[in-house]
Scaffold this active site. Sequence first.
Site, PDB file in Angstrom:
ATOM      1  N   CYS B 126       0.834  -1.200   0.000  1.00  0.00           N
ATOM      2  CA  CYS B 126       0.000   0.000   0.000  1.00  0.00           C
ATOM      3  C   CYS B 126       0.871   1.253   0.000  1.00  0.00           C
ATOM      4  CB  CYS B 126      -0.946  -0.015   1.187  1.00  0.00           C
ATOM      5  SG  CYS B 126      -0.117  -0.112   2.775  1.00  0.00           S
ATOM      6  N   SER B 158      -5.991  -1.345  10.777  1.00  0.00           N
ATOM      7  CA  SER B 158      -6.052  -1.659   9.369  1.00  0.00           C
ATOM      8  C   SER B 158      -4.823  -2.447   8.903  1.00  0.00           C
ATOM      9  CB  SER B 158      -6.163  -0.330   8.626  1.00  0.00           C
ATOM     10  OG  SER B 158      -6.386  -0.531   7.307  1.00  0.00           O
ATOM     11  N   ALA B 165       3.499  -9.272  10.993  1.00  0.00           N
ATOM     12  CA  ALA B 165       4.538 -10.291  11.127  1.00  0.00           C
ATOM     13  C   ALA B 165       5.635 -10.093  10.090  1.00  0.00           C
ATOM     14  CB  ALA B 165       3.921 -11.676  10.994  1.00  0.00           C
ATOM     15  N   ASN B 268      -5.289   2.171   3.072  1.00  0.00           N
ATOM     16  CA  ASN B 268      -4.134   1.352   2.702  1.00  0.00           C
ATOM     17  C   ASN B 268      -4.555   0.081   1.986  1.00  0.00           C
ATOM     18  OD1 ASN B 268      -5.163   0.760   5.362  1.00  0.00           O
ATOM     19  ND2 ASN B 268      -3.532  -0.741   5.561  1.00  0.00           N
TER      20      ASN B 268
END
Lengths: 347, 290
Positions: B126, B158, B165, B268
């Site tokens: 994004c 979001s 991770a 995003n």
Amino acid sequence: MGKTLFFDSTLRDGSHAIGHQLTTDQITVYCSQAEGAGLHTIIVGHGNGLGASSLQVGLSKTTDLEMLTAARRQLQQTRLGTFMIPGFGTIKENLAPALAAGVDLVCIGTHCTEADVTRQHIEFVREQGKEAYGVLMMYHMATPPKLLEEALKMQSYGALGVILMDSAGASLPEMVTTTVQTLVAGLQIPVGFHAHNNLSLAVANSYTAIKAGATIIDGTLRGLGAGAGNCQLEVLAGLLVKEQIETGLNLYQLMDVSEQVVTALMQKPQEITTISLISGMAGVFSAFAPHVKKAAERFGVDARDIFVELGRRKIIGGQEDFIVEVAMELAERKKDDNISYQLEALS
Amino acid sequence: MDKVKVGIIGTGNIGTDLLFKVLRSEILECGMFAGRNPDSEGIKRAQSMGVPTSCESIKAIEDNPNCCEIVFDATSAKVHQTNAPILAKLNKFAIDLTPSQIGKMCVPVLNGDECLSEKNINLITCGGQGSIPIAYAYMKVHPEIEYIEIVASIASKSAGPGTRANIDEFTQTTRDAIVAFTGVPRAKAIIILNPAEPPVIMRNTVYAQIPQPKIDLLKVEIAAIVKSVQQYVPGYKVTVEPVFENGRVTTTVEVVGLGDFLPKYSGNLDIITCGAVSIAEKYARYKILA
């Protein structure tokens, strides 16, 4: 009460106070003089950690690896530490090379509600056989139960301790006590505290943290650090002597390094300016101060108004790009009316 | 008008948002919405909307290759590694929304047309979708720029577990894409997750050190490229026009999501799903229906 470990961040948080202009010579002198003074770790690098040299938070004069290599040569008993915030630095580009350069201990920091982004990094450091500590930044923005939840995640990733960072210097002593007690009760690993002095409480809050069960204190000599600076380690050490609490620190040696080495690298006295005071009241990241000052001059607005507005928007560490936007908006608003921010907005 | 069938693999937030966008499309229809968990909210929702669903993931498309011509992969980078060769064998046009970095990197406004002759395209990140158009405009006006830096801030709510991770991959992939699309010698990407309530809107700040910037020209180029991005991401807008301060040029763009399935602050995710659907529509129009 367990023995307290002292993490010295003079060459890390202090980097903010001198616009990230630390030189390898300064690091060499500092580390050679502070070696053997009983500090657990000397943390070295850009104020925002590995990989943070940037237009967003400030470019470093010296690369991370040059800084760490210079420090490594001088340190034997004292561990060489470094700091990293995931999102700024990465394992491949920053952390792995830092460990290869001889770093013994890494503090992995993140905003206090985002501990899960530190998993990769804490695990990596531990797999490499080095010490990893978790750091919850801007801890004043979350409740003690939430902080415990995040600290438990770091513990599960293998962190050897969790350090609460009062990045905005916004803590009151009661908050320190409650939060440290909550973490000490809920964790199996040591709890640490890193103070900022915006409300002139850095030493007092660190002392309060020890009384509440913290066994790691992260501070700086002379208090050299972002904004109003940090817990002045030699002062805290003196206070603990008066309390007859064993620290293992060589007080005279720390005083000498503070007096002779740190003063030489300071660009200005470490004091609580009015914008640092406002920053602490507004709960905004201490290291924003120089950027806010520049933006205030550039756009002709009051730096204090910028801080109040940043606080209102709950801007966190690393979001320095909001400063320009807020300054421009305030300048625009100023054209219409000349109201200044009321301090009630800070409560 | 004839519609082209698409398959969506991955029934989470991204897959469901894609489904909403596809159902609204004049040229696309959903021939398969496949995941792995029969109890997933996404599958149930799709069923209730009358969309063909399956819990067999990629196998649903292998078993019934005619169910779609274009496949969106909204699973994970790891799963896409398995899916990519299968989709290639089935000769499907694959639009990968995971950070697998397998297919050709695509920023629709810059290389959307080129991507139509590929078989697997990747939407980068994004932060990449949000900032690369601005970085490109900087380089167009000032090809001498040696370093560009972007800061993406995203609402914590979001950023899914995958992003969290794999935060390292996010920063590195974004950085590599800036270099690849703009030709700038050096770049850096920073990502910040902000937990503020109400959630913050996704924003991207693009910095460059330009000693004597042509601000007026930058404004023109940026306005033009933002207008082009708005064709497929309506919520993309400039909040700080290029300004010279502190020895650097700063521009900030915000992305307000369409609010199809994901909330509006998830710009995003919206910028990725909007980009993916726009490429699918183009492919359908020029490669299948034409």
